[in-house]
Design an enzyme around this catalytic site. Sequence first.
Site, PDB file in Angstrom:
ATOM      1  N   CYS A 385       0.802  -1.232   0.000  1.00 48.39           N
ATOM      2  CA  CYS A 385       0.000   0.000   0.000  1.00 48.39           C
ATOM      3  C   CYS A 385       0.836   1.284   0.000  1.00 48.39           C
ATOM      4  CB  CYS A 385      -0.950   0.015   1.196  1.00 48.39           C
ATOM      5  SG  CYS A 385      -1.620  -1.581   1.662  1.00 48.39           S
ATOM      6  N   ARG A 414       6.463 -11.448   5.545  1.00 43.60           N
ATOM      7  CA  ARG A 414       5.898 -11.322   6.885  1.00 43.60           C
ATOM      8  C   ARG A 414       6.413 -12.443   7.767  1.00 43.60           C
ATOM      9  NH1 ARG A 414      -0.424 -10.004   5.230  1.00 43.60           N
ATOM     10  NH2 ARG A 414       0.054  -8.218   3.872  1.00 43.60           N
ATOM     11  N   GLN A 432       1.140 -10.951  -3.418  1.00 39.33           N
ATOM     12  CA  GLN A 432      -0.259 -10.531  -3.375  1.00 39.33           C
ATOM     13  C   GLN A 432      -0.711 -10.021  -4.745  1.00 39.33           C
ATOM     14  OE1 GLN A 432      -0.083  -7.584  -0.134  1.00 39.33           O
ATOM     15  NE2 GLN A 432      -1.541  -8.858   0.956  1.00 39.33           N
ATOM     16  N   ASP A 434      -2.382  -7.425  -5.615  1.00 35.52           N
ATOM     17  CA  ASP A 434      -2.766  -6.220  -4.889  1.00 35.52           C
ATOM     18  C   ASP A 434      -3.198  -5.129  -5.858  1.00 35.52           C
ATOM     19  OD1 ASP A 434      -3.185  -4.976  -2.529  1.00 35.52           O
ATOM     20  OD2 ASP A 434      -1.092  -4.851  -1.929  1.00 35.52           O
ATOM     21  N   HIS A 436      -5.073  -0.901  -5.773  1.00 40.03           N
ATOM     22  CA  HIS A 436      -5.632   0.216  -5.013  1.00 40.03           C
ATOM     23  C   HIS A 436      -6.352   1.158  -5.958  1.00 40.03           C
ATOM     24  CE1 HIS A 436      -2.481  -1.314  -2.294  1.00 40.03           C
ATOM     25  NE2 HIS A 436      -3.360  -0.994  -1.360  1.00 40.03           N
ATOM     26  N   LYS A 516     -15.443  -3.147   5.063  1.00 35.99           N
ATOM     27  CA  LYS A 516     -14.846  -4.049   4.074  1.00 35.99           C
ATOM     28  C   LYS A 516     -15.815  -5.143   3.672  1.00 35.99           C
ATOM     29  CE  LYS A 516     -12.696  -7.110   7.500  1.00 35.99           C
ATOM     30  NZ  LYS A 516     -11.489  -7.898   7.837  1.00 35.99           N
ATOM     31  N   HIS A 562      -8.576  -0.576  -0.964  1.00 32.79           N
ATOM     32  CA  HIS A 562      -7.664  -1.714  -1.126  1.00 32.79           C
ATOM     33  C   HIS A 562      -8.487  -2.890  -1.648  1.00 32.79           C
ATOM     34  CE1 HIS A 562      -4.666   0.033   1.831  1.00 32.79           C
ATOM     35  NE2 HIS A 562      -5.777   0.646   2.209  1.00 32.79           N
TER      36      HIS A 562
END
Length: 688
Positions: A385, A414, A432, A434, A436, A516, A562
């Site tokens: 992000c 992680r 990911q 991912d 945005h 979410k 997200h």
Amino acid sequence: MIIVHRMVNCSSHSIVSRSSSRPLLPSSKLHSSLILPFKPQFSISRKISSRHKFRVLSIHNKTDAFSTSSSASASAAAAAVATESSETAVLPEKNKSSEDSADKKIVLPTNESSEWLLRIRHTCAHVMAMAVQKIFPDAKVTIGPWIQNGFYYDFDMEPLTDKDLKKIKKEMDRIISRNLPLVREEVSRDEAQKRIMAINEPYKMEILHSIKEEPITIYHIGNEWWDLCAGPHVETTGKIDKKAVELESVAGAYWRGDERKPMLQRIYGTAWESEDQLKAYLHFKEEAKRRDHRRLGQDLDLFSIQDAAGGGLVFWHPKGAIVRHIIEDSWKKIHIQHGYDLLYTPHVARADLWKISGHLDFYRENMYDQMEIEDEKYQLRPMNCPYHILVYKRKPHSYRDFPMRVAELGTVYRYELSGSLHGLFRVRGFTQDDAHIFCLEDQIKDEIRGVLDLTEEILLQFGFRNYEVNLSTRPEKAVGDDDIWEKATSALRNALDDKGWSYQIDEGGGAFYGPKIDLKIEDALGRKWQCSTIQVDFNLPQRFDITYVDSNLEKKRPIMIHRAVLGSLERFFGVLIEHYAGDFPLWLSPIQAQILPVTDMQLQFCNEVTDKLKANGIRAELCQGERLPKLIRNAEKQKIPLMAVIGPKEVETQTVTVRSRFGGVLGTMWIDEFIRRIKFATENRKSL
């Protein structure tokens, strides 16, 4: 001798928290549906009633998109197949009666959907503890909750063996057959303490001290054994079908989960309302074991996790890497079509970036240690992000620029405890999918609807049609004004309503930074997997002070969304392996066709055919060095969708004899026709 449980909807005291491993259902009053799968081929039918979904697995024989008349060479290939060993995958049975081919459905209830089942499992835990102490009088009992598919119990005793489990089960059967009553008694705290001291149960004394409510309730099995417990139970042990109970395994477990405390023996058991339910569950369990992605990943040479490199770090082997490439390529094309710009961003950044984002304050335990480079601290990224925000901030923006959509297949790192790592499902480095979206308040609904459409389009490609959807609303502690929370939550709700998907409201379950939507996909065994998520974020735009200029030339803050569809490539690949049991569809299979010579005399033509298939974008390989039956058997083991057998007749006629993994021998065809059909099937996501 005492057993302790925590029961829901119970007015008495609570001791042990329930297992976090709970089945996910649209309603606590619904049954999950499971078909006893007698064949490894599955399809999923979808039925929606009001806001609730019933998911049913249907077993059927797969058929091919077309058939071709067999030539003499095809018959020879079929004869060769007949010499295969029993290790070869079973082909669909022919000419079954309509009665035999009808779906056989066994409905498995859950603890939430059936209070009777919960009573059975709760009582079985008592009966098991009683049986253990009859056989092993020195064993000390601790706690034992019911879990998703049964129950477990922890004992302080010498290690147990499989033979011991059989003895315990026989004693349980005797207790059940005696039809002993279960009687509830209320006693004072002092009385409970006296009774515990009298039987010398130190763990129970510790548990008693943690109980705040009074009076203390005790359940007796007959007048032979008793237990601190909140209930409820069946009326007598005879209400349990002993043929529907099985002890499954023994494992070690620390008391209270603390490695500084004694190691206990944990016995796992399963219990159901009927013998048929137990058989269905055991078959389901065996099927899940057959589909385990860790075993299939090794057998099919798809991926590995190398000790030399460290736990939780995935090595994609050539075949697995091909599947990943197909997934990534499809993902990128669809995102570009939906108006996303692709990004690539670094794997590390200055530690200050993670201070601004708040990760160092709220997520430090999941981040790796910092590294020092030229007197500056750097950090491996746990998320993508902040990078996407930096791309946004590179220049000023006007309200006319929105919506802005950026997407990245970004690898993050992680820290996970070694004990929590699990194949591809729990790793330390993963990629990911991912993305945005930066937009205006009045664009939220349309953007969310667009994400839902994109999600459905992507998941349908991989055969996932059934979803469980949750909308999570504002928690007690949250950032952002009430007004924007209400607008964002309404936009999510309206987008779901427009889409026509049923969903549940998780009141207060949103993140502190915004509401979410979470979507769980259902696989071929009816299991739920968390993959897709859509989150509105009021926090990071504020932390990074991102703005745009509105129509009045005033600075405003954009809305940030997200979203991920697959979750992570590693985890999604694991789900795919188990969903298909390693039998990837033709379009996704790492090797679509193997070219198999009858003898070495056909190798030159086999090489020509292989090269021609590859030149047409077909993933093909030539296999040789064994007799034809062994080559076919090896292809079956590797779950190759298509085999092209080439003997003297095929060389003479410039053809191939094609065998499908599921359809058997399809017949002889020209090379160009074989290529055309594979390309058509691949482009249309069909079987050959």
